[in-house]
Scaffold this motif. Structure first.
Motif, PDB file in Angstrom:
ATOM      1  N   CYS A 444     151.696  -6.136  16.549  1.00 27.74           N
ATOM      2  CA  CYS A 444     150.851  -7.238  16.083  1.00 27.74           C
ATOM      3  C   CYS A 444     149.402  -6.785  15.967  1.00 27.74           C
ATOM      4  CB  CYS A 444     150.976  -8.453  16.990  1.00 27.74           C
ATOM      5  SG  CYS A 444     149.950  -8.428  18.482  1.00 27.74           S
ATOM      6  N   CYS A 447     146.540  -4.891  20.817  1.00 25.15           N
ATOM      7  CA  CYS A 447     146.036  -3.939  21.810  1.00 25.15           C
ATOM      8  C   CYS A 447     146.202  -2.481  21.349  1.00 25.15           C
ATOM      9  CB  CYS A 447     146.662  -4.185  23.185  1.00 25.15           C
ATOM     10  SG  CYS A 447     148.437  -4.295  23.227  1.00 25.15           S
ATOM     11  N   CYS A 450     149.386   0.151  21.955  1.00 28.33           N
ATOM     12  CA  CYS A 450     150.523  -0.076  21.073  1.00 28.33           C
ATOM     13  C   CYS A 450     150.165   0.275  19.631  1.00 28.33           C
ATOM     14  CB  CYS A 450     150.954  -1.540  21.192  1.00 28.33           C
ATOM     15  SG  CYS A 450     152.127  -2.115  19.964  1.00 28.33           S
ATOM     16  N   CYS A 490     152.212  -6.595  25.671  1.00 26.55           N
ATOM     17  CA  CYS A 490     153.570  -7.130  25.671  1.00 26.55           C
ATOM     18  C   CYS A 490     154.577  -5.995  25.619  1.00 26.55           C
ATOM     19  CB  CYS A 490     153.783  -8.112  24.515  1.00 26.55           C
ATOM     20  SG  CYS A 490     154.269  -7.364  22.949  1.00 26.55           S
TER      21      CYS A 490
HETATM   22  S1  SF4 Z   1     151.868  -4.383  22.874  1.00 27.52           S
HETATM   23 FE1  SF4 Z   1     152.377  -6.401  22.080  1.00 27.52          FE
HETATM   24  S2  SF4 Z   1     150.410  -7.484  22.107  1.00 27.52           S
HETATM   25 FE2  SF4 Z   1     149.914  -5.302  22.183  1.00 27.52          FE
HETATM   26  S3  SF4 Z   1     149.633  -4.688  20.020  1.00 27.52           S
HETATM   27 FE3  SF4 Z   1     151.761  -4.251  20.622  1.00 27.52          FE
HETATM   28  S4  SF4 Z   1     152.842  -6.048  19.886  1.00 27.52           S
HETATM   29 FE4  SF4 Z   1     150.700  -6.650  20.022  1.00 27.52          FE
END
Ligand code: SF4
Ligand SMILES: Cc1cc2nc3c(=O)[nH]c(=O)nc-3n(C[C@H](O)[C@H](O)[C@H](O)COP(=O)(O)O)c2cc1C
Ligand code: FES
Ligand code: FES
Lengths: 520, 157
Positions: A444, A447, A450, A490
């Motif tokens: 998404c 962060c 990721c 996440c």
């Molecule tokens: S860990 Fe989850 S909240 Fe963070 S960028 Fe990846 S998908 Fe998005």
């Protein structure tokens, strides 16, 4: 040939997997070539997907199965007398219920799938539908929550959180407006049980959500279905319409105090929207950016109101638990994994489909005894359990029992119950690379570990495989995985290292270059 | 729905919004309806949607670009989506993907120059025991062989 001349009842699934291999054409051929009046029922699939299209004929001795049936087989089948249940044809599989693959399962959540006409309210009630809801409405909300807790039901969406505890939090949250949201985003490759339940027995999900609404005091519900599932969307919308007509939804459900409105919402083709807070953002009409927790959705969920978010199979198990009592469900399973899990066998597998059975069955039993090994006939080399964020396991781990805790102890996860089989042609470095690529594409973006880490991960794996600074880059990859695990908001970023690290741990040779002089 | 004389983009968008007036968080259902009716979300619709829903243009644009489903250019006459996720990889999806790109001369997310075919990738169609899976104009096909895919890529004369 006793029944000759009577209207024969023939079942040809409407399930989209069956349709993908010709079920519509088979249904048309049956109607056109029967030579006498037939009633063709478009049921859900029994889940024996390698036998699709599976045709069943009703006889006084139960349903007789034939499969896999191609449209051009129909003429011969009719000539062989299948409309009277003749068993001589080579495609005949005998009585459906006696097929050992199906007989040896414990169908609870999937009890009606493949059996009933999915959009027939009469069929639903005739097969025990609504008894869970009727019983729930005779209990207080707190009693319903207590029964769900006692059953030991844990979330089937992946994390395995106890459903009763979540419901209790929502019940006790003070608010005029509360929601029940069903997570039907089912983005994991190798999973299709949510889809098959929605297409094959949608009233069960509707009933489960209505029970949840009563239990927590919610008046509105949403089913968030991924757009890749057009048949499930159509079936749910039809079933919801029927449920309103029958008084199972809307004002004063079954003449009780409960009013509950239910809506289908369609996703936008983003994997991350299966993460519950991303799904809530999407339901609010926004970008599916993951929210930081706390606050938890049970207290501040959809539009900031207390919200139950549960997977299709979690909610779909609730009617049976209420109908038969929590003890019957809790008696199944092992350890803290109670009840049944709907395992899904996919990928390169000879006998793929739905195996619903108590927790505790071994991975090897699923892949070997049920799955029959690979479809290609080559040896099984690797199995990915639990979707794109799940571990790759070698056959030496086939002794693992399917149980949340046992899998966690083996650095793996049961997840949504998908089991994807690969034969010995698989390149595990390629699979590890794909895991990073997928994360980079579907992150998404909230962060850095990721969003940026996954892109870096692809590059580093490429360097390792190309033999560039191998030892150094293996260390970089290890550090990157740790950073993603520790620093992601996440489980998208947090679990992407699982397939990568498991591939490295179990299949190190695949990460060596063909021209390596360093060895492994 | 009754059909009325050809409407301007603005009228069409406003009437779609009107149908979703009572939906909570209506933007996604509205965008799906726009896609359904027009095949894509014309950038000219963005200010109209923003005005109707009391959002900023940036908000609407942000939502459209977040989701893979919403495209801002018209698709080809036929849309072919090839599943490239793990279960289909295990049964030959990579070959289908390579063949499709080579035959059509376009990459994923692109449309052939003659506007005949849009090629897309998708990660899982829920058909993982009967793969490899391909979706053609919304219709799902399973156990797709390279020969069968060739047939799908053939654009009807
Ligand atoms: S860990 Fe989850 S909240 Fe963070 S960028 Fe990846 S998908 Fe998005
Ligand atoms: C990246 C990601 C994707 C997820 N996808 C799904 C999904 O498709 N379906 C689902 O039910 N849960 C999914 N989950 C889990 C949900 O966040 C949530 O735990 C679940 O919907 C809760 O319901 P349950 O307790 O009944 O499992 C996903 C989680 C993550 C991190
Ligand atoms: S999740 Fe698809 S664009 Fe970000
Ligand atoms: S992985 Fe292709 S349909 Fe699921």
């Amino acid at each position: 040939m006793t029944a000759s001349g009577q209207v024969a009842t023939v079942y040809v699934p409407r399930d989209s997997a069956a349709r993908s291999v010709g079920a519509d054409e088979v249904a048309d051929a049956v109607a056109a070539q029967a030579g006498r009046p037939v009633r063709v029922v478009r049921n859900g699939s029994r889940g024996m997907l390698w036998l699709e299209p599976l045709v069943e004929v009703e006889t006084p001795a139960g349903r007789i199965a034939y499969g896999p049936v191609a449209p051009e087989d129909v003429e011969g089948l009719v000539a062989a007398g299948i409309l009277d249940g003749a068993t001589g044809h080579p495609l005949c599989l005998g009585p459906t219920e006696d097929i050992d693959w199906l007989r040896d399962q414990t169908r609870v959540t999937f009890a009606r799938v493949g059996v009933v006409d999915p959009v027939s309210a009469e069929d639903y009630v005739a097969h025990g539908g609504l008894s869970g809801l009727r019983r729930a409405l005779s209990l207080s909300p707190a009693q319903v929550v207590a029964e769900v807790t006692e059953s030991g039901l844990r979330g089937r969406g992946g994390a395995g959180f106890p459903a009763g505890i979540k419901w209790k939090t929502v019940l006790e949250a003070g608010s005029e407006l509360k929601f029940v949201c069903c997570n039907a985003d089912e983005g994991d490759s190798g999973t299709f049980a949510d889809r098959m339940l929605m297409e094959g027995d949608p009233f069960t999900l509707i009933e489960g959500m209505t029970i949840a609404a009563w239990a927590v005091g919610a008046s509105e519900g949403y089913i968030y279905v991924r757009s890749e599932y057009p048949d499930a969307i159509d079936t749910l919308r039809a079933a919801i319409g029927t449920a309103y007509d029958q008084g199972w939804l809307g004002k004063r459900v079954l003449d009780s105090e409960l009013s509950f409105d239910l809506f289908v919402r369609v996703g936008g083709g983003a994997y991350i929207c299966g993460e519950e807070t991303s799904m809530l953002e999407s339901l609010e009409g926004k970008r599916g950016m993951v929210r930081a927790k706390p606050p938890i959705p049970a207290l501040e969920g959809l539009f900031g109101k207390p919200t139950v978010v549960n997977n299709v199979l979690t909610l779909g198990s609730v009617p049976m638990i209420l109908a038969d009592g929590p003890a019957a469900y809790a008696d199944l399973g092992v350890g803290r994994s109670r009840g049944t899990q709907v395992f899904q066998l996919g990928g390169n597998i000879a006998r793929g489909g739905i195996v619903e059975t108590a927790f505790g069955i071994t991975l090897g039993d699923l892949v070997g005894r049920y799955g029959g090994g690979t479809r290609s006939g080559r040896p099984v080399r690797a199995v990915q359990v639990g979707g794109p964020l799940g571990a790759y396991l070698p056959t030496s781990r086939f002794d693992l029992p399917m149980d949340y805790e046992a899998f966690a102890a083996a650095d793996a996860m049961v997840g949504h119950g998908g089991v994807v089989v690969f034969d010995d042609t698989v390149d595990m470095a390629g699979q590890a690379r794909f895991a990073m690529e997928f994360c980079a594409a579907e992150s998404c973006g909230k962060c850095t570990p990721c969003r940026v880490g996954a892109v870096r991960g692809v590059e580093v794996i490429d360097r390792i495989v190309a033999g560039v600074d191998r030892e150094k880059n293996l260390k970089v990859l290890g550090d990157l995985c740790d950073l993603m695990t520790e620093g992601s908001l996440c489980a998208m970023g947090g679990l992407t290292p699982m397939p990568v690290k498991s591939a490295l741990a179990h299949f190190p040779d695949d990460f060596a270059t063909t021209t390596t002089e360093e060895g492994r | 729905m009754t059909s009325s004389p050809p409407q301007s983009l603005e009228d069409r968008v406003r009437s779609i919004v009107a149908e979703h007036r009572d939906d909570r968080g209506a933007l996604l259902p509205i965008l799906h309806a726009v896609m359904e009716e027009m095949g894509h979300v014309d950038p000219a619709a963005i200010p109209i949607l923003a005005d109707e829903l009391n959002l900023s243009r940036a908000d609407v644009y942000g939502v459209i670009t977040f989701y893979h489903d919403f495209r801002q250019t018209p698709p080809g006459r036929k849309t072919i989506r090839i599943c490239r996720a793990e279960a289909c990889q295990a049964v030959g999806a990579a070959q289908l993907a390579d063949n499709a790109r080579a035959r059509l001369g376009v990459g994923f997310g692109e449309t052939t120059a003659d506007g005949a075919v849009t090629l897309e990738q998708v990660f899982c169609l829920g058909n993982c025991a009967t793969g490899p899976s391909v979706q053609v104009d919304g219709r799902l096909y399973g156990r797709v062989s390279p020969e069968q895919l060739d047939g799908m890529l053939e654009v009807g004369a």
